[in-house]
Design a protein around this motif. Structure first.
Motif, PDB file in Angstrom:
ATOM      1  N   PRO A  41       0.803  -1.231   0.000  1.00  8.50           N
ATOM      2  CA  PRO A  41       0.000   0.000   0.000  1.00  8.50           C
ATOM      3  C   PRO A  41       0.833   1.278   0.000  1.00  8.50           C
ATOM      4  N   VAL A  42       2.132   1.204   0.291  1.00 10.38           N
ATOM      5  CA  VAL A  42       2.958   2.404   0.318  1.00 10.38           C
ATOM      6  C   VAL A  42       3.988   2.425  -0.820  1.00 10.38           C
ATOM      7  N   LEU A  43       3.775   1.644  -1.844  1.00  5.91           N
ATOM      8  CA  LEU A  43       4.701   1.610  -2.979  1.00  5.91           C
ATOM      9  C   LEU A  43       4.899   2.977  -3.602  1.00  5.91           C
ATOM     10  N   GLN A  44       3.846   3.778  -3.659  1.00  2.00           N
ATOM     11  CA  GLN A  44       3.958   5.097  -4.271  1.00  2.00           C
ATOM     12  C   GLN A  44       4.914   5.989  -3.491  1.00  2.00           C
ATOM     13  N   LEU A  45       5.123   5.715  -2.224  1.00  6.44           N
ATOM     14  CA  LEU A  45       6.012   6.524  -1.400  1.00  6.44           C
ATOM     15  C   LEU A  45       7.459   6.051  -1.475  1.00  6.44           C
ATOM     16  N   THR A  59      15.249  -7.496   2.215  1.00  2.98           N
ATOM     17  CA  THR A  59      14.234  -7.703   3.245  1.00  2.98           C
ATOM     18  C   THR A  59      14.288  -6.606   4.302  1.00  2.98           C
ATOM     19  N   HIS A  60      15.482  -6.317   4.799  1.00  3.21           N
ATOM     20  CA  HIS A  60      15.627  -5.264   5.808  1.00  3.21           C
ATOM     21  C   HIS A  60      15.222  -3.903   5.240  1.00  3.21           C
ATOM     22  N   SER A  61      15.670  -3.607   4.040  1.00  3.05           N
ATOM     23  CA  SER A  61      15.348  -2.328   3.413  1.00  3.05           C
ATOM     24  C   SER A  61      13.851  -2.187   3.173  1.00  3.05           C
ATOM     25  N   CYS A  62      13.242  -3.235   2.647  1.00  2.76           N
ATOM     26  CA  CYS A  62      11.813  -3.199   2.362  1.00  2.76           C
ATOM     27  C   CYS A  62      10.999  -2.997   3.639  1.00  2.76           C
ATOM     28  N   ASN A  63      11.319  -3.739   4.674  1.00  5.33           N
ATOM     29  CA  ASN A  63      10.574  -3.603   5.924  1.00  5.33           C
ATOM     30  C   ASN A  63      10.780  -2.228   6.548  1.00  5.33           C
ATOM     31  N   ALA A  64      11.986  -1.692   6.492  1.00 12.02           N
ATOM     32  CA  ALA A  64      12.236  -0.351   7.024  1.00 12.02           C
ATOM     33  C   ALA A  64      11.455   0.692   6.227  1.00 12.02           C
ATOM     34  N   GLU A  65      11.492   0.591   4.904  1.00 13.62           N
ATOM     35  CA  GLU A  65      10.755   1.537   4.053  1.00 13.62           C
ATOM     36  C   GLU A  65       9.250   1.425   4.290  1.00 13.62           C
ATOM     37  N   PHE A  66       8.762   0.203   4.481  1.00 12.01           N
ATOM     38  CA  PHE A  66       7.331  -0.012   4.703  1.00 12.01           C
ATOM     39  C   PHE A  66       6.859   0.734   5.940  1.00 12.01           C
ATOM     40  N   ALA A  71       3.830   5.600   8.174  1.00 11.08           N
ATOM     41  CA  ALA A  71       3.518   6.757   9.015  1.00 11.08           C
ATOM     42  C   ALA A  71       3.042   7.938   8.163  1.00 11.08           C
ATOM     43  N   PHE A  72       3.705   8.172   7.047  1.00 15.56           N
ATOM     44  CA  PHE A  72       3.295   9.259   6.151  1.00 15.56           C
ATOM     45  C   PHE A  72       1.942   8.957   5.507  1.00 15.56           C
ATOM     46  N   PHE A  73       1.733   7.708   5.157  1.00 19.90           N
ATOM     47  CA  PHE A  73       0.456   7.284   4.564  1.00 19.90           C
ATOM     48  C   PHE A  73      -0.682   7.523   5.558  1.00 19.90           C
ATOM     49  N   ARG A  74      -0.474   7.108   6.801  1.00 14.66           N
ATOM     50  CA  ARG A  74      -1.491   7.307   7.832  1.00 14.66           C
ATOM     51  C   ARG A  74      -1.744   8.792   8.088  1.00 14.66           C
TER      52      ARG A  74
END
Length: 106
Positions: A41-45, A59-66, A71-74
Motif C-alpha cells: 500500500p505504500v509503494l507510491q512513497l 528484506t531489511h530495506s523493504c521492511n524499514a521503508e514499509f 507513518a506518512f500514509f497514515r
C-alpha cells in the motif's frame, strides 16, 4: 550511471556511449518484479526502494521503508479525512529473512 548512489566505475555500470548497442541495465531488479511491491500500500512513497538490493539486504530495506512510509500514509489519510487508519484488508506480502544455520531469525 543508473542512479545518484552508484558510481560509473562500480559494479552497476550499464555500458558506454561509444558502444551504444551493448548498453544494458542487467544488474538491478525493478519493483514490478518483486511480489512484495505488487501488493504494497505504500509503494507510491518508497517507489520500490533500491533496485540493486537482494536477499536479506532487500528484506531489511523493504521492511524499514514499509514502516517508515506507513507513518506518512497514515498522516496523509488523517489530514484528508480526519479519520485514523486502523488496518488494511486484503493480502499484503511482506518479505521474510532467509533462514541461515548460523543466524537466529525471530
Amino acid at each position: 550511471m543508473t542512479c545518484q548512489n552508484v558510481g560509473a566505475n562500480g559494479n552497476h555500470k550499464i555500458g558506454h556511449v561509444n558502444d551504444f548497442e551493448n548498453i544494458a541495465l542487467n544488474t538491478s531488479r525493478h519493483w514490478s518484479k518483486r511480489p512484495e511491491c505488487q501488493s504494497c500500500p505504500v509503494l507510491q512513497l518508497c517507489q520500490g526502494a533500491c533496485m540493486y538490493q537482494g536477499g536479506d539486504n532487500w528484506t531489511h530495506s523493504c521492511n524499514a521503508e514499509f514502516y517508515y512510509n506507513l507513518a506518512f500514509f497514515r498522516a496523509a489519510l488523517f489530514i484528508l479525512t480526519g479519520r485514523l487508519m486502523v488496518g488494511f484488508s486484503g493480502d499484503i506480502v511482506r518479505p521474510k529473512l532467509k533462514k541461515d544455520k548460523n543466524v537466529e531469525v525471530r
